[in-house]
Design an enzyme around this catalytic site. Sequence first.
Site, PDB file in Angstrom:
ATOM      1  CG  ASP A  39      51.889 125.240 -44.039  1.00  0.00           C
ATOM      2  OD1 ASP A  39      51.104 125.507 -45.115  1.00  0.00           O
ATOM      3  OD2 ASP A  39      52.591 124.318 -43.882  1.00  0.00           O
TER       4      ASP A  39
ATOM      5  CD  GLU B 254      47.595 125.171 -45.629  1.00  0.00           C
ATOM      6  OE1 GLU B 254      48.231 124.962 -44.506  1.00  0.00           O
ATOM      7  OE2 GLU B 254      47.568 124.559 -46.598  1.00  0.00           O
TER       8      GLU B 254
END
Lengths: 432, 558
Positions: B203, B245
């Site tokens: 992330d 991401e």
Amino acid sequence: MDRLTSNDGPLTEPSLPDPIPTLIERSEPIDIVVGVLTFNDGATAPAAARGLIEGFRQYAPEKRVLVVNCDAGSQDGTPDLIEHAAGHDASFWAVRHAVSGSSLHVLSESGVPGRDAAIRLLAAVAERLTAKVCLIVDGNLKSAHPRWSELLASPILDKGADCVLPHFSRNRYEGTLTNTLLAPLTRALYGKRMTYHQGGAYAFSDRFVRSLLLPQPWDEEIATYGIDGWVTTLAAAELADVYEAMLGPRLRQGKPMGDLSTIIAQSVGCIFHMMERYQSTWEPVTGSKTVPMIGEPAGLGEPVGALHVDRMIHGFQQGLRDLVPIWQIVLAPDTFQQILELGIDDADSFQFPSSLWVQVVYDLALAYHDRLLHREHLLKSLTPLYLGHTASLILATRALPGKRMEEELERVAVEYETMKPYLIQRWRWSDE
Amino acid sequence: MMSTDPLWYKDAVFYEIPVKAYADGNGDGIGDFQGLIGKLDYLEWLGVDCIWLLPFYPSPLRDDGYDVADFLTVAEQYGTFQDVKRLLDEAHRRGIRVIVDLVLNHTSDRHAWFQESRQSPQSSKRGFYVWSETDRKYEKARIIFIDTEKSNWTWDPEAKAFYWHRFFSHQPDLNYANPEVQQAMLDTMTFWLDQGLDGFRCDAVPYLFEREGTICENLPETHDYLKNIRRRIDASYQGRILLAEANQWPTDVRPYFGDGDEFHMAFHFPLMPRLYMGVRSETRDPIIDMFTHTPEIPPNCQWCLFLRNHDELTLEMCSGEERDYMYYTYARDPSMRRNIGIGRRLAPLLDNDRRKIELLHSLVFTLPGSPIIYYGDEIGMGDNIKLKDRDGVRTPMQWTMDRNAGFSGCDPAQLYLPVVADAVYGYQAVNVESQKEAPHSLLQWMKRMISVRKRFPAFGRGTITFLRPANGKVLAYLRRYDDVVLLLVHNLAESSQAVELDLTAFAGTTPMEVLGEARFPTVTERSYVLTLAPYGYYWLDLTLTPSDGAYGIEQMVL
């Protein structure tokens, strides 16, 4: 030796559509029936019919000629156009032959659906009229010439032949399946060196017509898609007095013939099928003899476009990826192993030896005989192998003079004859 | 059987699952591992190759689990550590891989590291976070959550200092300048890999490091650290992947692939809104433009393509004009908007138009990359825009028309979020059970498309060449891999379209429509004309077959 004795059996004439029976009853005696097979051939068939009529006027003006147009349901007015072209120089009948639903999807060499029904109908008409010659020509031919009348009819009328098959002028790579399989296999089986040029034009004697009307193969599927092969094989196997007429090039109004694997399956399937019927005929045959030829070589064959050898090799290699399980079943272990080894070659050095090709063909004939697989699947599995062998043939000969190409094809044909014991031996095992 | 190919992710179909939303195994109203394990047969049936689990770590859940309070355990409401191991075993037994979210950039402010860090400047964990006596540092860094945060710095009265956070103020950024942090997060990863996990969706990777005078995104030191992670993984684990991401332009994401020595995969964020734009504006330009701006990536890397996910449909990578267009066309009701994006699911975004849903899926299945399906989109689940934040797209999976959509046997009031129950998208109308029974349902279509996609490695590994027919409403491209050539044609318009394609290079080939295995007319030297139904599409195989008229001998073999 005349083996056309089997026509003593019961004939199975097709029911003749109206008004043909009435026309036959009222007809004066006819010497020559000229059948013109058509399906939307208005652009070519009238000229072809007219040319043949002209040819008979020159060659045999005393003969009474009847032109019968067997049409599959043309939408372009083909029958009317032929009638108009025939004029008053010959009698003219038009008949629409039966086209079954399934045969609409079977495009023959002539592009005429229901071609088998048309040939059968013409044979029946010729037989009822007791014509001496039944000449059949495809309506899509652009190269039909008046001299064809004499070339096709004179061996029957003047020399007592039973059947005259066409021999067309061809370009080097025209008819590769015929030249590397159909013709040499027929030659090895029945001992007749026929070119096996299918379709275009035939001439049959009254005796041969009677044999065409025997029950087989009309009730079999083979008749639907293999009638030309059947006629040619019949001529070869029944030991009829066969001639070949050199008709020059066969130029046709193009019609799609279907995809390659279907063409292969149908034409090769016909020969394999007939091998079962004529087993006792071909088994004892050794060697081969030329068949008498009439006419002179003339003209060139149909133009050949670009040949994509790399794609053919790719097609073969794709077969190696996709069809190995099938080939493992239908090919002898030794053949299969050699085929696998071909996959290692790169495109430039690719070689598919003719001896291996003949072995492949014989293995497939045996597998067909033994019903090792669904027959259509078996026959279609030949396609990549054919592509491989054809590619190899082209690679080996394209830089050579045409004469060398003929020599190469002769080598292939001799290979079939030499290896025939391989076929016979295994065929006998399988029958035991 | 799981593929042993180390590049498995290039052909894989991914499926995103929030554990809490998928299936409730213990009847407490919250999805859990026990429930998820019970649905693995369904995922195998669907053809999913890899599931991506959203964070399941202990968390105060102020950012739906992305505020991690402990990286090394499992949140109680989802199950136990043993449940995770059983999930891995059961998934692997079915040939399904499992990757999980790993929030590298920050922790929850409840994480023990932060609690210890804030206590005093002398704390051993003080250096785990970015503290400052002033909030005037790193001023060039943008604020990402502009609708909730005013600054990237927040004053902590206990620490008596400001701490740095790129996202919510309750998510303090880890200080990657500290080697101990680097080691601690590496240890976290190896811990989970040792349990059998197949990789991580990492992330918010662009923000790991800070440096004055920069926008504090995509810094070289970030790449150095990520490469170090990759080396560690490659050295000790086979076939594990790192998925980045990074909501950035492709040219900015490209460095995250390194020379094939950093991330294996990365999301292609800017493509996603342009797929929607292309369909709504009935022009292929936005889609082709995006690929024009997409650089080559190393051969062992892969883009991840998606239509929707657990966040809003982000418009961060859109210009102001494009953003306005997207809002105007897809979110006229302001309550549909979230942050810089649209908080709606796929089916409502597309007016529940099956044709458009299929078309967009066809695009993500055939453009270069590996597709990720967001749970529930395979049945056309709806959303609930009245729920706060992004909860509207995180409602319980709709399994059956029974109570709570078959998600849980609990009292409906106990559900973590209410099931969608409106007339169009409600669970009585939209659920797995009924769509499994209906042969032509969206679910069955998805299963079929996934299955067909798997037959052609060209989709995951092939090159792409866009064709430029005169009709701009039609998007057509070729995908090539080895000897295989696929032609993909999409009608982006709501009216039927005809298109003339220049396929002369394939003259002689007989295209095969791969979904129905129907043969199309043979390609000739002339333009190849196709007609497409509204939002219609074709997947055509142009690969030469022995039956193709491509050898030059077909019409004269006899």
